[in-house]
Design a protein around this motif. Structure first.
Motif, PDB file in Angstrom:
ATOM      1  N   HIS A  11       0.804  -1.228   0.000  1.00 16.06           N
ATOM      2  CA  HIS A  11       0.000   0.000   0.000  1.00 16.06           C
ATOM      3  C   HIS A  11       0.836   1.278   0.000  1.00 16.06           C
ATOM      4  CE1 HIS A  11       1.142  -0.695   4.066  1.00 16.06           C
ATOM      5  NE2 HIS A  11       0.344  -1.744   4.157  1.00 16.06           N
ATOM      6  N   THR A 129       3.944  -7.756  10.072  1.00 16.06           N
ATOM      7  CA  THR A 129       3.515  -6.777   9.069  1.00 16.06           C
ATOM      8  C   THR A 129       2.097  -7.128   8.606  1.00 16.06           C
ATOM      9  OG1 THR A 129       4.247  -7.906   7.069  1.00 16.06           O
ATOM     10  CG2 THR A 129       5.919  -6.699   8.294  1.00 16.06           C
ATOM     11  N   GLY A 130       1.640  -6.464   7.556  1.00 20.05           N
ATOM     12  CA  GLY A 130       0.325  -6.797   7.017  1.00 20.05           C
ATOM     13  C   GLY A 130       0.300  -8.241   6.542  1.00 20.05           C
ATOM     14  N   GLY A 155      -1.324  -8.585  10.476  1.00 19.64           N
ATOM     15  CA  GLY A 155      -1.922  -7.317  10.038  1.00 19.64           C
ATOM     16  C   GLY A 155      -3.130  -7.564   9.141  1.00 19.64           C
ATOM     17  N   ASP A 159      -6.954  -6.574   9.705  1.00 16.48           N
ATOM     18  CA  ASP A 159      -7.626  -5.794   8.652  1.00 16.48           C
ATOM     19  C   ASP A 159      -8.879  -6.510   8.139  1.00 16.48           C
ATOM     20  OD1 ASP A 159      -5.679  -3.842   8.853  1.00 16.48           O
ATOM     21  OD2 ASP A 159      -4.492  -4.612   7.187  1.00 16.48           O
ATOM     22  N   GLY A 172      -5.900  -1.866  11.825  1.00 15.59           N
ATOM     23  CA  GLY A 172      -5.177  -2.196  13.062  1.00 15.59           C
ATOM     24  C   GLY A 172      -5.220  -1.097  14.117  1.00 15.59           C
ATOM     25  N   ALA A 173      -4.915   0.130  13.719  1.00 15.34           N
ATOM     26  CA  ALA A 173      -4.853   1.222  14.693  1.00 15.34           C
ATOM     27  C   ALA A 173      -6.246   1.557  15.233  1.00 15.34           C
ATOM     28  CB  ALA A 173      -4.219   2.447  14.045  1.00 15.34           C
ATOM     29  N   GLU A 176      -7.116  -0.966  17.778  1.00 14.03           N
ATOM     30  CA  GLU A 176      -6.407  -0.734  19.049  1.00 14.03           C
ATOM     31  C   GLU A 176      -7.198   0.271  19.897  1.00 14.03           C
ATOM     32  OE1 GLU A 176      -2.324   0.639  18.702  1.00 14.03           O
ATOM     33  OE2 GLU A 176      -1.992   0.285  20.847  1.00 14.03           O
ATOM     34  N   GLY A 251       4.628  -3.122  10.602  1.00 12.44           N
ATOM     35  CA  GLY A 251       3.580  -2.142  10.870  1.00 12.44           C
ATOM     36  C   GLY A 251       2.806  -2.392  12.161  1.00 12.44           C
ATOM     37  N   VAL A 252       2.636  -3.655  12.530  1.00  4.75           N
ATOM     38  CA  VAL A 252       1.854  -3.973  13.730  1.00  4.75           C
ATOM     39  C   VAL A 252       2.660  -3.657  15.004  1.00  4.75           C
ATOM     40  CG1 VAL A 252       0.436  -5.786  14.825  1.00  4.75           C
ATOM     41  CG2 VAL A 252       0.632  -5.697  12.351  1.00  4.75           C
ATOM     42  N   ASN A 255       1.539  -1.251  17.752  1.00  3.34           N
ATOM     43  CA  ASN A 255       0.504  -1.562  18.748  1.00  3.34           C
ATOM     44  C   ASN A 255       1.065  -1.656  20.170  1.00  3.34           C
ATOM     45  OD1 ASN A 255      -1.325  -3.421  20.376  1.00  3.34           O
ATOM     46  ND2 ASN A 255      -2.562  -2.965  18.583  1.00  3.34           N
ATOM     47  N   ASP A 283       6.107   0.145   6.075  1.00  5.09           N
ATOM     48  CA  ASP A 283       6.939   0.158   4.873  1.00  5.09           C
ATOM     49  C   ASP A 283       7.479   1.564   4.619  1.00  5.09           C
ATOM     50  OD1 ASP A 283       6.213  -2.437   4.685  1.00  5.09           O
ATOM     51  OD2 ASP A 283       4.773  -2.149   3.061  1.00  5.09           O
TER      52      ASP A 283
HETATM   53  P1  AMP Z   1       3.158  -3.096   7.058  1.00  6.55           P
HETATM   54  O1  AMP Z   1       2.643  -4.183   6.134  1.00  6.55           O
HETATM   55  O2  AMP Z   1       4.402  -3.479   7.773  1.00  6.55           O
HETATM   56  O3  AMP Z   1       3.248  -1.745   6.407  1.00  6.55           O
HETATM   57  O4  AMP Z   1       2.060  -2.918   8.198  1.00  6.55           O
HETATM   58  C1  AMP Z   1       0.723  -2.604   7.907  1.00  6.55           C
HETATM   59  C2  AMP Z   1      -0.191  -3.313   8.886  1.00  6.55           C
HETATM   60  O5  AMP Z   1      -0.003  -2.792  10.220  1.00  6.55           O
HETATM   61  C3  AMP Z   1      -1.654  -3.153   8.568  1.00  6.55           C
HETATM   62  O6  AMP Z   1      -2.231  -4.442   8.501  1.00  6.55           O
HETATM   63  C4  AMP Z   1      -2.216  -2.348   9.741  1.00  6.55           C
HETATM   64  O7  AMP Z   1      -3.553  -2.686  10.079  1.00  6.55           O
HETATM   65  C5  AMP Z   1      -1.261  -2.729  10.849  1.00  6.55           C
HETATM   66  N1  AMP Z   1      -1.216  -1.743  11.935  1.00  6.55           N
HETATM   67  C6  AMP Z   1      -0.847  -0.440  11.848  1.00  6.55           C
HETATM   68  N2  AMP Z   1      -0.986   0.164  13.064  1.00  6.55           N
HETATM   69  C7  AMP Z   1      -1.437  -0.780  13.926  1.00  6.55           C
HETATM   70  C8  AMP Z   1      -1.793  -0.794  15.315  1.00  6.55           C
HETATM   71  N3  AMP Z   1      -1.696   0.290  16.064  1.00  6.55           N
HETATM   72  N4  AMP Z   1      -2.217  -1.966  15.836  1.00  6.55           N
HETATM   73  C9  AMP Z   1      -2.316  -3.071  15.086  1.00  6.55           C
HETATM   74  N5  AMP Z   1      -2.022  -3.129  13.779  1.00  6.55           N
HETATM   75  C10 AMP Z   1      -1.581  -2.000  13.206  1.00  6.55           C
END
Ligand code: AMP
Ligand code: MG
Length: 322
Positions: A11, A129-130, A155, A159, A172-173, A176, A251-252, A255, A283
């Motif tokens: 994304h 991550t996602g 993630g 989602d 995710g956020a 939370e 990304g997670v 949390n 990312d």
């Molecule tokens: P990434 O693929 O590493 O860019 O991470 C993206 C993922 O992180 C997505 O699935 C988001 O829903 C998740 N994410 C972002 N912030 C949070 C949070 N505060 N708690 C849980 N998941 C999160």
């Protein structure tokens, strides 16, 4: 040496620059968002194609492009249409600047930026991550995966639930936040050795939502269940690999509840715990640039081989040769 890194696995479209001392020189990004649902690869790729020239204009305000020595891009793993846009843009830049082009592994980049920005040296990594959830450590000369998600990543699991209850993407956020007012309802808990399985838990949570259980309770219980599973797998890997450090990546890692659980486990084991700074947990182009610097020292690459690099959408971290 200065490297410009191009990120476009999913994304996020991002361009970052870093030097070989690890000083971040520039960092711009823009994320594809779909309020109605999940990520549509072709739509995300279109977003990246349109936004890269604008991101480049931004980055030119921070850095003189003529001083760039290498261009790196995310070769994989990731969504093919998105990866292709990143590669095409990186190739164009490499030709323009007459700089060598290096395709790097997106997952090692997540790990290495975490090491650079914390005091952690040789940890067990929880990569959350996602699309990916893996328990990784450097053993016998390469990154090895000791445990991973058996179906979907943490993630994407969050989602998926978020989408089912109308939170949009990414969820995710928002989950939370909702979890702060929730109480526990029982959900399946599935750890097999160091592997974790999230899809059944999400199916059950969606069922319970349809039966009238409120979303706050489900968000709270999903966090408690999924993060406890990750904590169990992390602890087992630390014992197995005899490592005294844990580093949370992806990304997670934003949390707070996940951070809290892992912190308690590390304290009980007298182990150090690090979390990648939130700005670099998702990312970003900076991590791709840093991996470019690291790879340029280890790998032989053709300095005129601009056309040779290609994407590798299914490139696992344990297939990366150093
Ligand atoms: P990434 O693929 O590493 O860019 O991470 C993206 C993922 O992180 C997505 O699935 C988001 O829903 C998740 N994410 C972002 N912030 C949070 C949070 N505060 N708690 C849980 N998941 C999160
Ligand atoms: Mg990622």
């Amino acid at each position: 040496m200065k490297c410009l890194g191009i990120e476009s696995t999913a994304h996020t479209a991002s361009i970052g620059a870093i030097n070989e001392k690890g000083e971040i020189l520039a960092d711009v990004k823009d994320m594809y968002v779909n309020e109605k649902g999940g990520i549509i690869p072709i739509e995300a790729a279109k977003h990246h194609k349109n936004i890269f020239p604008k991101l480049l204009d931004e980055i030119k305000k921070n850095i003189d492009l003529d001083k760039i020595d290498i261009i790196s891009f995310s070769k994989g793993p990731g969504l093919s249409p998105c990866l292709l846009e990143g590669m095409k843009f990186a190739r164009k830049m490499a030709l323009e600047l007459q700089a060598p082009l290096i395709g790097v592994n997106h997952l090692t980049a997540h790990l290495e930026i975490g090491k650079l920005l914390t005091n952690i040296k040789d940890p067990v990594f929880i990569l959350a991550t996602g699309a990916n959830t893996q328990v990784i450590s450097f053993e016998g000369g390469k990154y090895r995966i000791f445990g991973e998600c058996l179906s979907i990543g943490i993630g994407n699991a969050l989602d998926k639930f978020g989408r089912a209850i109308g939170l949009g993407f990414p969820a995710g956020a928002k989950m939370e936040e909702l979890a702060k007012n929730g109480k526990y309802v029982e959900l399946p808990y599935v750890v097999k050795g160091m592997d974790v399985e999230f899809s059944g838990i999400i199916t059950r949570a969606i069922q319970l939502h349809k039966q009238g259980v409120n979303k706050e309770d489900l968000c709270f219980s999903l966090q408690e269940t999924c993060f406890a599973m990750l904590t169990e797998a992390a602890e087992r890997a630390m014992a197995h690999c005899n490592k005294k450090e844990l580093l949370l990546i992806g990304g997670v890692a934003a949390n707070k509840r996940l951070i809290g659980m892992l912190e308690i486990m590390c304290n009980e084991r007298n182990a150090s715990f690090g979390v990648v700074p939130i700005k670099y947990s998702g990312d970003n182009g900076v991590m791709i640039a840093w991996q470019g610097i690291l790879d340029s020292k280890l790998r032989k690459f053709d300095k005129k081989g601009i056309e040779k690099e290609d994407i590798n959408p299914n490139w696992r971290i344990d297939q990366v040769k150093n």
